[in-house]
Motif scaffolding. Structure first.
Motif, PDB file in Angstrom:
ATOM      1  N   MET A 162     -18.491 -17.130  -0.857  1.00 56.08           N
ATOM      2  CA  MET A 162     -18.521 -16.952  -2.299  1.00 56.08           C
ATOM      3  C   MET A 162     -17.978 -18.226  -2.961  1.00 56.08           C
ATOM      4  N   THR A 163     -18.571 -18.587  -4.071  1.00 55.69           N
ATOM      5  CA  THR A 163     -18.241 -19.825  -4.767  1.00 55.69           C
ATOM      6  C   THR A 163     -17.602 -19.529  -6.118  1.00 55.69           C
ATOM      7  N   LEU A 164     -16.565 -20.284  -6.416  1.00 56.38           N
ATOM      8  CA  LEU A 164     -15.910 -20.218  -7.720  1.00 56.38           C
ATOM      9  C   LEU A 164     -16.338 -21.443  -8.512  1.00 56.38           C
ATOM     10  N   VAL A 165     -16.794 -21.232  -9.746  1.00 56.17           N
ATOM     11  CA  VAL A 165     -17.136 -22.331 -10.635  1.00 56.17           C
ATOM     12  C   VAL A 165     -16.078 -22.391 -11.728  1.00 56.17           C
ATOM     13  N   LYS A 191     -24.855 -25.781 -19.853  1.00 52.22           N
ATOM     14  CA  LYS A 191     -25.428 -24.437 -19.958  1.00 52.22           C
ATOM     15  C   LYS A 191     -26.588 -24.271 -18.988  1.00 52.22           C
ATOM     16  N   ALA A 192     -27.421 -25.288 -18.893  1.00 56.12           N
ATOM     17  CA  ALA A 192     -28.556 -25.219 -17.973  1.00 56.12           C
ATOM     18  C   ALA A 192     -28.082 -25.166 -16.525  1.00 56.12           C
ATOM     19  N   VAL A 193     -27.067 -25.953 -16.185  1.00 53.12           N
ATOM     20  CA  VAL A 193     -26.517 -25.931 -14.824  1.00 53.12           C
ATOM     21  C   VAL A 193     -25.970 -24.545 -14.506  1.00 53.12           C
ATOM     22  N   VAL A 194     -25.134 -24.017 -15.375  1.00 51.66           N
ATOM     23  CA  VAL A 194     -24.514 -22.708 -15.146  1.00 51.66           C
ATOM     24  C   VAL A 194     -25.581 -21.610 -15.089  1.00 51.66           C
ATOM     25  N   GLY A 195     -26.535 -21.663 -15.992  1.00 55.73           N
ATOM     26  CA  GLY A 195     -27.618 -20.679 -15.979  1.00 55.73           C
ATOM     27  C   GLY A 195     -28.403 -20.710 -14.682  1.00 55.73           C
ATOM     28  N   HIS A 196     -28.689 -21.908 -14.208  1.00 58.02           N
ATOM     29  CA  HIS A 196     -29.423 -22.037 -12.941  1.00 58.02           C
ATOM     30  C   HIS A 196     -28.588 -21.493 -11.776  1.00 58.02           C
ATOM     31  N   LEU A 197     -27.311 -21.772 -11.782  1.00 58.15           N
ATOM     32  CA  LEU A 197     -26.434 -21.234 -10.733  1.00 58.15           C
ATOM     33  C   LEU A 197     -26.406 -19.710 -10.774  1.00 58.15           C
ATOM     34  N   GLN A 198     -26.315 -19.149 -11.985  1.00 56.43           N
ATOM     35  CA  GLN A 198     -26.265 -17.690 -12.129  1.00 56.43           C
ATOM     36  C   GLN A 198     -27.551 -17.030 -11.645  1.00 56.43           C
ATOM     37  N   SER A 237     -29.501 -18.215  -9.231  1.00 60.65           N
ATOM     38  CA  SER A 237     -29.843 -18.764  -7.913  1.00 60.65           C
ATOM     39  C   SER A 237     -29.767 -17.745  -6.786  1.00 60.65           C
ATOM     40  N   GLY A 238     -29.148 -16.615  -7.038  1.00 59.37           N
ATOM     41  CA  GLY A 238     -28.937 -15.651  -5.966  1.00 59.37           C
ATOM     42  C   GLY A 238     -27.653 -15.895  -5.196  1.00 59.37           C
ATOM     43  N   LEU A 239     -26.945 -16.950  -5.521  1.00 58.62           N
ATOM     44  CA  LEU A 239     -25.653 -17.222  -4.887  1.00 58.62           C
ATOM     45  C   LEU A 239     -24.612 -16.237  -5.403  1.00 58.62           C
ATOM     46  N   LEU A 285     -24.483 -25.626  -2.033  1.00 61.26           N
ATOM     47  CA  LEU A 285     -23.646 -24.426  -1.992  1.00 61.26           C
ATOM     48  C   LEU A 285     -24.133 -23.434  -0.942  1.00 61.26           C
ATOM     49  N   ARG A 286     -25.433 -23.317  -0.782  1.00 64.81           N
ATOM     50  CA  ARG A 286     -25.961 -22.424   0.270  1.00 64.81           C
ATOM     51  C   ARG A 286     -25.528 -22.918   1.648  1.00 64.81           C
ATOM     52  N   ARG A 287     -25.578 -24.217   1.833  1.00 63.61           N
ATOM     53  CA  ARG A 287     -25.156 -24.799   3.123  1.00 63.61           C
ATOM     54  C   ARG A 287     -23.663 -24.548   3.353  1.00 63.61           C
ATOM     55  N   LEU A 288     -22.850 -24.669   2.318  1.00 64.77           N
ATOM     56  CA  LEU A 288     -21.403 -24.477   2.462  1.00 64.77           C
ATOM     57  C   LEU A 288     -21.052 -23.012   2.680  1.00 64.77           C
ATOM     58  N   GLU A 289     -21.896 -22.088   2.218  1.00 68.90           N
ATOM     59  CA  GLU A 289     -21.623 -20.656   2.397  1.00 68.90           C
ATOM     60  C   GLU A 289     -21.822 -20.194   3.826  1.00 68.90           C
ATOM     61  N   ARG A 290     -22.562 -20.953   4.603  1.00 70.57           N
ATOM     62  CA  ARG A 290     -22.850 -20.530   5.985  1.00 70.57           C
ATOM     63  C   ARG A 290     -21.620 -20.549   6.846  1.00 70.57           C
TER      64      ARG A 290
END
Length: 181
Positions: A1-4, A18-25, A27-29, A176-181
């Protein structure tokens, strides 16, 4: 799990962040976002609450715009209040050991400004040395900053900024997906 840790002083007026945060939200992460300016408009950061948030996550993304070649004041205040002796460093201060420290920065000016012969005279990495040292001092794994240029509404259209942000944020999502593994 990632904390922003979102450290934009006026997120409501941001385009790129806003675009970065929206894309992260979208993303399925599995992410938690803590908007420092919304939580602490008076800069009185609840250290205990923020430390608990840090403890819940393995990867911490610090999302912010580059302001005068540095982080916004609220992020500096966050570091001063939250990364305390006995928690983040010093005797018993190993609570962040092994966690991932990921700077994610939006930069208003074009890329050519951030080189020796450009207006900023330095590369972006050189402006991040304080972040890198903070990560090392707190025994965190410093990940080279994720960043992209061309986010100033004075220089670029809203559509250009949003498109650039969404395209570039895909690289952050992959990381972030790579770091979650």
């Amino acid at each position: 799990m990632t904390l922003v840790i979102l450290a934009h002083p006026d997120f409501s007026r941001s385009v790129a962040n806003k675009a970065v945060v929206g894309h992260l939200q979208n993303s399925g992460l599995d992410i938690e976002i803590r908007d420092l300016a919304a939580l602490y408009p008076d800069y009185r950061i609840d250290s205990a609450a923020e430390q608990q948030a840090l403890l819940r996550h393995q990867t911490i993304v610090f999302q912010y715009p580059l302001y005068w070649y540095n982080m916004p004041a609220i992020l500096k205040q966050y570091f001063d209040c939250v990364l305390t002796y006995g928690f983040a460093y010093g005797t018993g201060g190993d609570k962040l050991k092994g966690k991932n420290f990921v700077p994610s920065i939006t930069i208003g000016a074009p890329e050519q400004d951030y080189r020796a012969d450009g207006e900023a005279h330095f590369r972006v990495y050189e402006f991040c040395k304080n972040l890198e040292q903070t990560a090392y001092y707190t025994q965190m794994n410093y990940i080279d900053p994720f960043y992209f240029h061309g986010t100033s509404p004075a220089l670029y259209s809203t559509d250009e900024i949003k498109n650039r942000a969404e395209t570039c944020t895909e690289g952050l999502v992959t990381l972030l997906r790579r770091l979650e593994r």
